[in-house]
Design a protein around this motif. Structure first.
Motif, PDB file in Angstrom:
ATOM      1  N   LEU A 112      61.327  30.802  67.110  1.00  0.00           N
ATOM      2  CA  LEU A 112      59.891  30.564  67.236  1.00  0.00           C
ATOM      3  C   LEU A 112      59.229  31.329  66.094  1.00  0.00           C
ATOM      4  O   LEU A 112      59.054  32.547  66.158  1.00  0.00           O
ATOM      5  CB  LEU A 112      59.380  31.061  68.587  1.00  0.00           C
ATOM      6  N   LEU A 113      58.865  30.620  65.044  1.00  0.00           N
ATOM      7  CA  LEU A 113      58.442  31.262  63.804  1.00  0.00           C
ATOM      8  C   LEU A 113      57.257  32.201  63.993  1.00  0.00           C
ATOM      9  O   LEU A 113      57.214  33.301  63.442  1.00  0.00           O
ATOM     10  CB  LEU A 113      58.099  30.196  62.755  1.00  0.00           C
ATOM     11  N   ASN A 114      56.257  31.750  64.772  1.00  0.00           N
ATOM     12  CA  ASN A 114      55.041  32.554  64.912  1.00  0.00           C
ATOM     13  C   ASN A 114      55.302  33.899  65.572  1.00  0.00           C
ATOM     14  O   ASN A 114      54.553  34.861  65.375  1.00  0.00           O
ATOM     15  CB  ASN A 114      53.991  31.784  65.713  1.00  0.00           C
ATOM     16  N   SER A 115      56.376  34.000  66.369  1.00  0.00           N
ATOM     17  CA  SER A 115      56.655  35.257  67.074  1.00  0.00           C
ATOM     18  C   SER A 115      57.107  36.362  66.127  1.00  0.00           C
ATOM     19  O   SER A 115      57.147  37.535  66.512  1.00  0.00           O
ATOM     20  CB  SER A 115      57.709  35.028  68.162  1.00  0.00           C
ATOM     21  N   TRP A 116      57.456  36.011  64.896  1.00  0.00           N
ATOM     22  CA  TRP A 116      57.906  37.000  63.923  1.00  0.00           C
ATOM     23  C   TRP A 116      56.759  37.568  63.081  1.00  0.00           C
ATOM     24  O   TRP A 116      56.967  38.518  62.312  1.00  0.00           O
ATOM     25  CB  TRP A 116      58.950  36.365  62.995  1.00  0.00           C
ATOM     26  N   LEU A 117      55.591  37.012  63.214  1.00  0.00           N
ATOM     27  CA  LEU A 117      54.463  37.483  62.416  1.00  0.00           C
ATOM     28  C   LEU A 117      53.935  38.825  62.927  1.00  0.00           C
ATOM     29  O   LEU A 117      53.968  39.104  64.133  1.00  0.00           O
ATOM     30  CB  LEU A 117      53.332  36.451  62.449  1.00  0.00           C
ATOM     31  N   ASN A 118      53.445  39.629  62.008  1.00  0.00           N
ATOM     32  CA  ASN A 118      52.734  40.875  62.338  1.00  0.00           C
ATOM     33  C   ASN A 118      53.598  41.866  63.104  1.00  0.00           C
ATOM     34  O   ASN A 118      53.092  42.663  63.893  1.00  0.00           O
ATOM     35  CB  ASN A 118      51.465  40.566  63.160  1.00  0.00           C
ATOM     36  N   ARG A 119      54.908  41.824  62.888  1.00  0.00           N
ATOM     37  CA  ARG A 119      55.836  42.758  63.545  1.00  0.00           C
ATOM     38  C   ARG A 119      56.486  43.665  62.505  1.00  0.00           C
ATOM     39  O   ARG A 119      56.731  43.255  61.367  1.00  0.00           O
ATOM     40  CB  ARG A 119      56.941  42.013  64.299  1.00  0.00           C
ATOM     41  N   ASP A 120      56.819  44.882  62.917  1.00  0.00           N
ATOM     42  CA  ASP A 120      57.611  45.763  62.071  1.00  0.00           C
ATOM     43  C   ASP A 120      59.048  45.256  62.091  1.00  0.00           C
ATOM     44  O   ASP A 120      59.675  45.179  63.153  1.00  0.00           O
ATOM     45  CB  ASP A 120      57.561  47.194  62.584  1.00  0.00           C
ATOM     46  N   LEU A 121      59.575  44.937  60.913  1.00  0.00           N
ATOM     47  CA  LEU A 121      60.894  44.323  60.811  1.00  0.00           C
ATOM     48  C   LEU A 121      61.838  45.210  60.008  1.00  0.00           C
ATOM     49  O   LEU A 121      61.525  45.633  58.888  1.00  0.00           O
ATOM     50  CB  LEU A 121      60.796  42.946  60.153  1.00  0.00           C
ATOM     51  N   GLY A 122      63.006  45.490  60.589  1.00  0.00           N
ATOM     52  CA  GLY A 122      64.045  46.205  59.879  1.00  0.00           C
ATOM     53  C   GLY A 122      64.943  45.231  59.137  1.00  0.00           C
ATOM     54  O   GLY A 122      64.799  44.009  59.239  1.00  0.00           O
ATOM     55  N   ILE A 123      65.886  45.783  58.397  1.00  0.00           N
ATOM     56  CA  ILE A 123      66.866  44.987  57.662  1.00  0.00           C
ATOM     57  C   ILE A 123      68.254  45.452  58.073  1.00  0.00           C
ATOM     58  O   ILE A 123      68.565  46.651  58.007  1.00  0.00           O
ATOM     59  CB  ILE A 123      66.695  45.142  56.138  1.00  0.00           C
ATOM     60  N   ALA A 124      69.095  44.512  58.516  1.00  0.00           N
ATOM     61  CA  ALA A 124      70.435  44.879  58.967  1.00  0.00           C
ATOM     62  C   ALA A 124      71.426  43.775  58.624  1.00  0.00           C
ATOM     63  O   ALA A 124      71.049  42.620  58.410  1.00  0.00           O
ATOM     64  CB  ALA A 124      70.434  45.144  60.473  1.00  0.00           C
ATOM     65  N   GLY A 125      72.682  44.144  58.582  1.00  0.00           N
ATOM     66  CA  GLY A 125      73.741  43.170  58.294  1.00  0.00           C
ATOM     67  C   GLY A 125      74.902  43.849  57.607  1.00  0.00           C
ATOM     68  O   GLY A 125      75.231  45.009  57.885  1.00  0.00           O
ATOM     69  N   ARG A 126      75.517  43.147  56.677  1.00  0.00           N
ATOM     70  CA  ARG A 126      76.651  43.708  55.945  1.00  0.00           C
ATOM     71  C   ARG A 126      76.470  43.449  54.456  1.00  0.00           C
ATOM     72  O   ARG A 126      75.876  42.447  54.049  1.00  0.00           O
ATOM     73  CB  ARG A 126      77.972  43.112  56.429  1.00  0.00           C
ATOM     74  N   SER A 146      62.111  51.844  56.900  1.00  0.00           N
ATOM     75  CA  SER A 146      61.248  51.277  55.859  1.00  0.00           C
ATOM     76  C   SER A 146      60.937  49.828  56.216  1.00  0.00           C
ATOM     77  O   SER A 146      61.393  48.893  55.559  1.00  0.00           O
ATOM     78  CB  SER A 146      61.940  51.352  54.492  1.00  0.00           C
ATOM     79  N   PRO A 147      60.184  49.636  57.301  1.00  0.00           N
ATOM     80  CA  PRO A 147      59.982  48.274  57.794  1.00  0.00           C
ATOM     81  C   PRO A 147      59.207  47.389  56.825  1.00  0.00           C
ATOM     82  O   PRO A 147      58.404  47.865  56.021  1.00  0.00           O
ATOM     83  CB  PRO A 147      59.198  48.474  59.097  1.00  0.00           C
ATOM     84  N   VAL A 148      59.479  46.098  56.934  1.00  0.00           N
ATOM     85  CA  VAL A 148      58.711  45.083  56.215  1.00  0.00           C
ATOM     86  C   VAL A 148      57.901  44.309  57.249  1.00  0.00           C
ATOM     87  O   VAL A 148      58.087  44.483  58.456  1.00  0.00           O
ATOM     88  CB  VAL A 148      59.641  44.146  55.416  1.00  0.00           C
ATOM     89  N   VAL A 149      57.009  43.440  56.793  1.00  0.00           N
ATOM     90  CA  VAL A 149      56.161  42.713  57.727  1.00  0.00           C
ATOM     91  C   VAL A 149      55.819  41.342  57.141  1.00  0.00           C
ATOM     92  O   VAL A 149      55.745  41.183  55.921  1.00  0.00           O
ATOM     93  CB  VAL A 149      54.864  43.514  58.028  1.00  0.00           C
ATOM     94  N   ILE A 150      55.643  40.367  58.016  1.00  0.00           N
ATOM     95  CA  ILE A 150      55.164  39.044  57.609  1.00  0.00           C
ATOM     96  C   ILE A 150      53.741  38.916  58.145  1.00  0.00           C
ATOM     97  O   ILE A 150      53.521  38.570  59.307  1.00  0.00           O
ATOM     98  CB  ILE A 150      56.051  37.924  58.174  1.00  0.00           C
ATOM     99  N   PHE A 207      69.789  40.377  57.464  1.00  0.00           N
ATOM    100  CA  PHE A 207      68.798  39.724  58.318  1.00  0.00           C
ATOM    101  C   PHE A 207      67.637  40.673  58.597  1.00  0.00           C
ATOM    102  O   PHE A 207      67.811  41.896  58.670  1.00  0.00           O
ATOM    103  CB  PHE A 207      69.432  39.325  59.658  1.00  0.00           C
ATOM    104  N   LEU A 208      66.458  40.093  58.784  1.00  0.00           N
ATOM    105  CA  LEU A 208      65.344  40.847  59.335  1.00  0.00           C
ATOM    106  C   LEU A 208      65.492  40.890  60.855  1.00  0.00           C
ATOM    107  O   LEU A 208      66.029  39.966  61.459  1.00  0.00           O
ATOM    108  CB  LEU A 208      64.015  40.194  58.965  1.00  0.00           C
ATOM    109  N   TYR A 209      65.014  41.967  61.459  1.00  0.00           N
ATOM    110  CA  TYR A 209      65.028  42.034  62.923  1.00  0.00           C
ATOM    111  C   TYR A 209      63.870  42.901  63.397  1.00  0.00           C
ATOM    112  O   TYR A 209      63.479  43.853  62.720  1.00  0.00           O
ATOM    113  CB  TYR A 209      66.368  42.578  63.439  1.00  0.00           C
ATOM    114  N   PRO A 210      63.288  42.594  64.559  1.00  0.00           N
ATOM    115  CA  PRO A 210      62.186  43.405  65.096  1.00  0.00           C
ATOM    116  C   PRO A 210      62.702  44.777  65.528  1.00  0.00           C
ATOM    117  O   PRO A 210      63.667  44.869  66.286  1.00  0.00           O
ATOM    118  CB  PRO A 210      61.699  42.600  66.300  1.00  0.00           C
ATOM    119  N   ILE A 211      62.078  45.833  65.043  1.00  0.00           N
ATOM    120  CA  ILE A 211      62.561  47.176  65.385  1.00  0.00           C
ATOM    121  C   ILE A 211      61.916  47.716  66.662  1.00  0.00           C
ATOM    122  O   ILE A 211      62.284  48.799  67.125  1.00  0.00           O
ATOM    123  CB  ILE A 211      62.331  48.160  64.225  1.00  0.00           C
ATOM    124  N   GLU A 212      60.971  46.988  67.232  1.00  0.00           N
ATOM    125  CA  GLU A 212      60.384  47.399  68.514  1.00  0.00           C
ATOM    126  C   GLU A 212      61.489  47.492  69.563  1.00  0.00           C
ATOM    127  O   GLU A 212      62.238  46.535  69.759  1.00  0.00           O
ATOM    128  CB  GLU A 212      59.328  46.392  68.946  1.00  0.00           C
TER     129      GLU A 212
END
Length: 425
Positions: A112-126, A146-150, A207-212
């Motif tokens: 659900l694209l809109n649910s990713w807006l305005n959230r603190d997003l971390g970066i994780a993966g390999r 060091s979160p990113v945001v859309i 990947f981006l992921y919500p850090i909440e």
């Protein structure tokens, strides 16, 4: 409240598993602590009756099993998937726009694209980097500080958003803002290397992921809200039940399978459409001096329980659900059916689960989608088609499926774990 202790373990698992690779790494740690022996697909297997083993493919799919004390007559399989809908960073993600450093993303699955807006997003993966003697070094990474945001466009510049709905262009509107005052493309290109502390990154799956963090909802903490509930809550139920009932049976092989890439169709080397499962089972039978005929006999005498989430009835959109099959949060596990076999349940396999629920006083519900709305699917039909193994699709109901913040009832999670433990036992 008796369910809260188990939910705290789930919360720890969710927080430590922002990607499929992290989830598998966490499962490996638990299996190692319980004395399971890791196997490698590139090596010859030497197995013993009464022992537990596990094998990993590509770091994101895992199969674990306990060999019975005597000859294998049948297998009890429980399976789910390790991935979730997400935003994946493109290979050359950083770029400069309006003097700001942005990260380009590729859409993974159907979020659900809109649910990713305005959230603190971390970066994780390999990441894969160059090591000594030009070797390839794989490293799991998780950057949350060091979160990113859309950021969403302000309502003043999109006056119809609340009446006409939000429309997001996947290419133009979903890049993540990472840094202000970025001078040029050279500085942007070094951003991830500096952030991750690795000089020579050759390739990555980031990947981006919500850090909440996950949180309880309701006055009695009866619900849990979190990212990656679909389907890590299923993974956690299966693994907890598998470990709790890992005492070797007399003639039954106990096995759990966790595949990656379900959200994009499973058609990968480590997905449910791959030969990973069938090759693993066949190899273990051969390692115990069995034959191809033994493999076919065992498959036909076995059962796979495919565990994934189902759509709980939404109180604001009740008309979107089949009137006679509205499954509710907090009312127990869900058996899932589809005349088109989008779910693998049959009368025989569902009947077995119903009997098991009745025997152990576990509440259950039955889910069928509306005739005018197509349902999702699971790894169940894929597995049944590839192996010929009788399969049943079950799960627990949730709200906000494929959102960056999903919702389940804690009692349903407890019921699922209990059911799978009874199944293995």
């Amino acid at each position: 409240m008796p369910h809260l202790l188990d939910m705290q373990k789930l919360i720890t698992f969710l927080q430590g598993s922002p990607t499929a690779w992290h989830a598998v790494a966490n499962m490996r740690q638990q299996l190692d602590k319980r004395g399971f022996t890791p196997l490698h697909e590139s090596e010859t297997w030497k197995l013993k009756h009464g022992k537990g083993y596990y094998v990993v493919r590509d770091g994101s799919s895992l199969i674990a099993f306990v060999i019975p004390r005597k000859a294998i007559h049948s297998a009890k399989v429980a399976a789910s998937h390790t991935d979730s809908p997400a935003f994946k960073l493109k290979p050359n993600a950083p770029f400069v726009k309006e003097g700001m450093l942005m990260l380009g993303v590729d859409i993974y699955g159907g979020p659900l694209l809109n649910s990713w807006l305005n959230r603190d997003l971390g970066i994780a993966g390999r990441i894969f980097s160059r090591g000594k003697n030009n070797s390839l070094v794989e490293t799991l990474v998780n950057i949350a500080d060091s979160p990113v945001v859309i950021p969403q466009l302000a309502i003043h510049l999109d006056r119809d958003v609340n009446t006409q709905g939000l429309v997001l262009h996947k290419q133009n509107h979903l890049a993540a803002l990472a840094k202000l005052d970025c001078k040029d493309d050279k500085e942007a290109g070094l951003y991830l290397s500096k952030l991750l502390g690795v000089k020579d990154i050759l390739s990555s799956d980031l990947f981006l992921y919500p850090i909440e963090p996950p949180a309880f909802v309701g006055p009695k903490k009866e619900m849990l809200a979190a990212y990656r509930i679909d389907s890590l809550c299923s993974v956690h139920s299966i693994l907890e039940a598998f470990l709790a009932s890992s005492t070797p049976a007399e003639n039954t092989l106990k096995l759990c399978a966790f595949w990656d890439n379900e959200e994009i169709g499973s058609a990968t080397a480590q997905g449910a459409s791959s030969p990973f499962f069938s090759e693993t089972v066949e190899r273990l039978i051969y390692a115990l001096n069995g034959t191809r005929a033994d493999y076919l006999r065992i498959v036909s005498s076995s059962l796979c329980v495919s565990v994934d989430l189902g759509h709980g009835v939404h109180p604001n959109y009740a008309d979107k659900h089949e009137p006679q099959h509205k499954v509710k949060l907090g009312q127990g596990i869900t058996l899932k059916y589809s005349a088109q076999q989008r779910y693998a349940s049959t009368a025989a396999t569902a009947g077995y689960i119903k009997a098991l629920c009745g025997k152990n006083k576990i509440p259950f519900q039955e889910l069928v989608g509306r005739g005018d709305l197509s349902s999702g699917s699971t790894i169940g039909p894929i597995h049944a088609n590839l192996t010929g193994m009788p399969t049943v699709d079950i799960g627990i109901p949730q709200l906000s499926m494929h959102s960056a913040r999903e919702l389940i009832a804690c009692s349903d999670q407890a019921a699922m774990t209990k059911l799978i433990e009874c199944y293995y036992s």
